[in-house]
Design an enzyme around this catalytic site. Structure first.
Site, PDB file in Angstrom:
ATOM      1  N   HIS A   1     103.296  55.541  -3.588  1.00 46.67           N
ATOM      2  CA  HIS A   1     104.617  54.632  -2.751  1.00 46.67           C
ATOM      3  C   HIS A   1     104.684  54.626  -1.789  1.00 46.67           C
ATOM      4  O   HIS A   1     104.391  53.721  -1.282  1.00 46.67           O
ATOM      5  CB  HIS A   1     105.735  55.658  -3.702  1.00 46.67           C
ATOM      6  CG  HIS A   1     105.760  55.276  -5.133  1.00 46.67           C
ATOM      7  ND1 HIS A   1     106.113  56.040  -5.995  1.00 46.67           N
ATOM      8  CD2 HIS A   1     104.342  54.185  -5.725  1.00 46.67           C
ATOM      9  CE1 HIS A   1     105.991  55.824  -7.525  1.00 46.67           C
ATOM     10  NE2 HIS A   1     104.632  55.058  -7.121  1.00 46.67           N
TER      11      HIS A   1
ATOM     12  N   CYS B   1      99.060  35.048  -7.286  1.00 43.81           N
ATOM     13  CA  CYS B   1      99.699  35.968  -5.754  1.00 43.81           C
ATOM     14  C   CYS B   1      98.826  37.753  -6.137  1.00 43.81           C
ATOM     15  O   CYS B   1      99.487  38.319  -5.166  1.00 43.81           O
ATOM     16  CB  CYS B   1     101.322  36.012  -5.930  1.00 43.81           C
ATOM     17  SG  CYS B   1     101.346  36.329  -8.216  1.00 43.81           S
TER      18      CYS B   1
HETATM   19  C1  PEP Z   1      99.009  41.213  -9.917  1.00 47.18           C
HETATM   20  O1  PEP Z   1      98.661  41.559 -10.904  1.00 47.18           O
HETATM   21  O2  PEP Z   1      97.493  40.699  -9.615  1.00 47.18           O
HETATM   22  C2  PEP Z   1      99.868  41.173  -9.115  1.00 47.18           C
HETATM   23  C3  PEP Z   1      99.939  40.452  -8.230  1.00 47.18           C
HETATM   24  O3  PEP Z   1     101.133  42.296  -9.632  1.00 47.18           O
HETATM   25  P1  PEP Z   1     100.816  43.812  -9.458  1.00 47.18           P
HETATM   26  O4  PEP Z   1     100.182  43.973  -8.021  1.00 47.18           O
HETATM   27  O5  PEP Z   1     102.097  43.923  -8.978  1.00 47.18           O
HETATM   28  O6  PEP Z   1     100.273  44.277 -10.755  1.00 47.18           O
END
Ligand code: PEP
Ligand code: MG
Length: 745
Positions: free
Chosen positions: A360, A672
């Protein structure tokens, strides 16, 4: 022991200079331990050991005999930092014969390191003619005496010892760790938990010292209980384990008894803590086992904490001390909230001995834009507050007390990076449009309020992914409706009219909320997490949605649901959102428009894309999770995380399939995951048909530069051909294409 303490105290009380005191000490110790020889060697800057005082060896050797680094049994004691107890010293293979001292007639030797706060200042030695193994008590007597000598040396009382003082923490050195937040920082070390230097060693009143020690131990124990009970729960899992180990040690009878005994012998409570720390360290160092090294660090930390309690400096991290403007913070472990406690304007870099890239504190360091390195074992014992240091989070190296050449090399690097940043900053108000005129939407990923200034700084189009769980992870208790509303409102205000996509809680898996009961799960990444938890605990989900609806007022809201694995989960989530919307309308002015989208991160959806597309207002591909599940390779496990390539045909064909389905249903599509932030990968995504990407703020500049040098039509054609015929990874071909087309990757 008491006799020794009395004599040492008498010597200290006399108005003589340091050298005379050392001479008296060796005489007294030789007499009390019935040893023919007692000598003090002090360490010089170059690591050699100089004979500073002796009883029994030729006095003409004093200040003349110097042992090279690691030479002889004395040098060995210095190198290892542990006592050397040898009944037959002269026949030991490491024995080094020095004729000027006349020492060959002595058989047994006991050497203990003279330590100060873990740094080696010298070695104290006794020798006997008859072969014998020295007793545990002999070792303790010498260790205590060594502490008194250390005190004299550090206080500068020993004339001529200046050059010999603690070379340990004065030479340049480098420690290799793992980058957890990119950047390069030059600055000065601040220890998150400052060391306490013990100056008063010999007790005036033994009973009073006993009482002080007991009170301090109790205070330490209850502060650990408290941390584990309340505040500690807000911290990451790894931190909790450390605290639990501390607590176990803090109740360890052996440790407590040893310190109690040392006080009974006439040491102050502080000196007792330090002596036991030194001797236990010596014992653990002898074990060549990483487990014991780890325990030694636990014990060092705990002893330092106890010293701080004794010094009345409880809870005193460096956060509210007078920090230099170029602080490089060093901690063994650090919770995200603790990092946020520091003044960002003064923080340049961070080094954590334990923290990994998924911790974190890494998330917070990235959000704050601080160069940070984790897994940097052994840094703490090598540094002192105020040391110059360089954090190179490109290579994961920490340079401590760097030489001028290293500083120069890095100053150039920092200037180069600054120029590049300058170039990116100049692009802030330029739209990311390709050479053939296609506008690509470029958003940032965010998760904390401290991320939000990056939106304006980078000139991105909006926040494509706001990870709401980070706020929950930092909070010691479940944030209530009002608190959540306040946070979302602040985020919307800081976005200054640009859109923000709020992702609902994505907890579970590796993201643990300490205040929510945790079920032991064998495969947490495949377990009770994200939307699964939201649907099973609708009150939690609805509270969050309510907070979002309130925060946007009459504006527009975009909600995104993570880890959906069947289209029906979208129906269920939307039904809950609709209920909240109805309530909001009854309550007063409600949002003009609520769009509900899904993260696409679970491969099962790939085989039900049409049903999914019919149910959503937008889709964002979470490639981090989608690819980890597709390739069955844990994204957090460095041993497997690199086993597949994001640019392999398997991954790219999947992504193309998603692009096609979104186009068929006219559903806005974004990606993303981390791959969107790497220019070559971003190029491939655009080639597949993605027209919207969401990246971490530092990637906006590089990705925008790539977009502006790109001709989409040519790329699309080329990629299609590669995908139809290619095998394995397309990385080399794509690199070649980028080079041939002068695309800036
Ligand atoms: C992903 O899984 O690509 C994502 C953007 O979410 P996180 O990295 O928060 O799991
Ligand atoms: Mg994900």
């Amino acid at each position: 022991m008491r006799v020794i303490m009395r004599r040492l105290r008498a010597i200290m009380a006399e108005p003589s200079d340091g050298q005379a005191r050392l001479d008296k000490i060796v005489k007294q110790i030789a007499g009390l331990m019935v040893a023919e020889v007692c000598s003090i060697y002090l360490r010089r800057q170059d690591g050699s050991l100089e004979l500073f005082a002796t009883e029994g060896l030729n006095t003409s050797a004093v200040h003349n005999t110097r042992l090279k680094r690691g030479e002889g049994l004395v040098g060995r004691c210095a190198e290892l930092g542990v006592p050397v107890n040898e009944p037959e010293a002269s026949s030991h293979p490491a024995f080094s014969y020095r004729p000027e001292t006349g020492e060959e007639i002595y058989h047994s030797l006991l050497a203990v390191p003279i330590l100060r706060g873990g740094a080696l200042l010298g070695v104290l030695v006794v020798q006997n003619r008859t072969p014998k193994v020295y007793s545990e008590e002999d070792v303790e007597v010498l260790e205590t005496t060594a502490m008194v000598i250390a005190e004299q040396v550090v206080a500068g009382a020993v004339a001529g010892a200046g050059a010999a003082i603690a070379a340990e923490r004065t030479l340049p050195t480098m420690v290799q760790g793992e980058s957890i937040s990119d950047g390069i920082a030059l600055g000065h070390i601040v220890l998150h938990e400052p060391r306490v230097v013990v100056t008063n060693l010999i007790a005036d009143d033994v009973e009073a010292e006993q009482a002080r020690l007991e009170t301090a131990v109790q205070a330490l124990q209850s502060s650990l209980d408290d941390m584990l009970g309340h505040e500690g729960l807000a911290r990451a899992g790894e931190h909790r384990e450390v605290l639990e180990t501390y607590r176990m040690f803090a109740h360890d009878r052996g440790w407590l008894k040893r310190m109690g005994d040392a006080v009974k012998e006439g040491l102050t409570a502080e000196a007792a803590v330090e002596r036991v720390q030194n001797s236990m360290r010596a014992r653990m160092m002898r074990q060549n086992d990483p487990y014991w090294r780890e325990r030694q660090r636990d014990l060092d930390d705990l002893s330092d904490r106890l010293l701080r309690v004794l010094a009345g400096k409880t809870g005193g991290t460096a956060a509210h001390s007078d920090l230099p403007g170029d602080t490089i913070l060093v901690a063994r472990t650090l919770g995200p909230a603790e990092l946020l406690d520091y003044d960002r304007a003064k923080l340049r870099g961070l080094i954590v001995e334990d923290g990994g890239s998924q911790s974190h504190v890494a998330i917070v360091a990235k959000a704050l834009g601080i160069a940070a390195i984790g897994q940097a074992a052994g840094v703490i014992e090598r540094v002192s507050t105020g040391d110059a240091a360089i954090v190179d989070a490109e290579s994961g190296q920490v340079h401590i007390r760097p030489s001028p050449e290293v500083v120069n090399a890095y100053s150039d690097k920092v200037r180069f990076r600054a120029r590049r940043q300058h170039k990116y900053a100049a692009l802030r108000d330029v739209a990311p449009v390709t050479k053939d005129g296609v506008r690509i939407a470029l958003h940032i990923n965010a998760g904390l309020l401290v991320d939000m200034p990056h939106l304006a700084e980078s000139g991105a189009d909006g926040v494509g992914l706001f990870r709401t769980e980070l706020q929950f992870m930092l909070s010691p208790t479940l944030p209530r409706l009002d608190k959540q509303t306040e946070v979302y409102r602040a985020i919307i205000a800081q976005a200054g009219g640009k859109p923000v996509v709020f992702r609902t809680l994505d907890i579970g898996g590796d993201k643990v909320l300490p205040y929510l009961r945790r079920h032991g799960e064998e495969n947490p990444a495949l377990g009770w997490r994200a939307v699964r938890m939201s649907l099973d605990r609708p009150a939690l989900f609805r509270t969050q949605v309510r907070a979002m609806l309130r925060a946007v007022g009459e504006g527009e809201l975009k909600i995104m649901v993570p880890m959906v694995s069947t289209p029906s989960e979208m129906d269920a989530a939307r039904a809950l959102i609709d209920k909240e919307m109805e309530l909001a309308r009854k309550r007063g002015p409600a949002p003009s428009c609520v769009q509900v989208g899904t993260m696409l991160e679970v491969p099962s959806l790939l085989y039900d894309l049409d049903a999914l597309m019919q149910r959503v207002d937008f889709v964002s591909v979470g490639s981090n999770d989608l690819l980890q599940f597709l390739f069955a390779a844990d994204r957090a496990n460095p041993l497997v995380a690199k086993r597949y390539d994001t640019l392999s045909v398997a991954a790219l064909r999947v992504l193309r399939q998603i692009v096609d389905a979104a186009a068929r249903h006219h559903v806005p599509l974004n990606l993303c995951g981390e791959m969107a932030g790497r220019p070559l990968e971003a190029m491939a995504l655009i080639g597949l048909g993605f027209r919207s990407l969401s990246v971490s703020p530092v990637s906006v500049g590089p990705v925008k530069t790539m977009i502006m040098s790109l001709d989409i039509a040519r790329l699309g054609e080329h990629l299609r051909a590669l995908l139809d015929s290619g095998r394995g990874t397309l990385r080399p071909e794509l690199e070649k294409f980028a080079e041939g087309d002068s695309i800036e990757i």
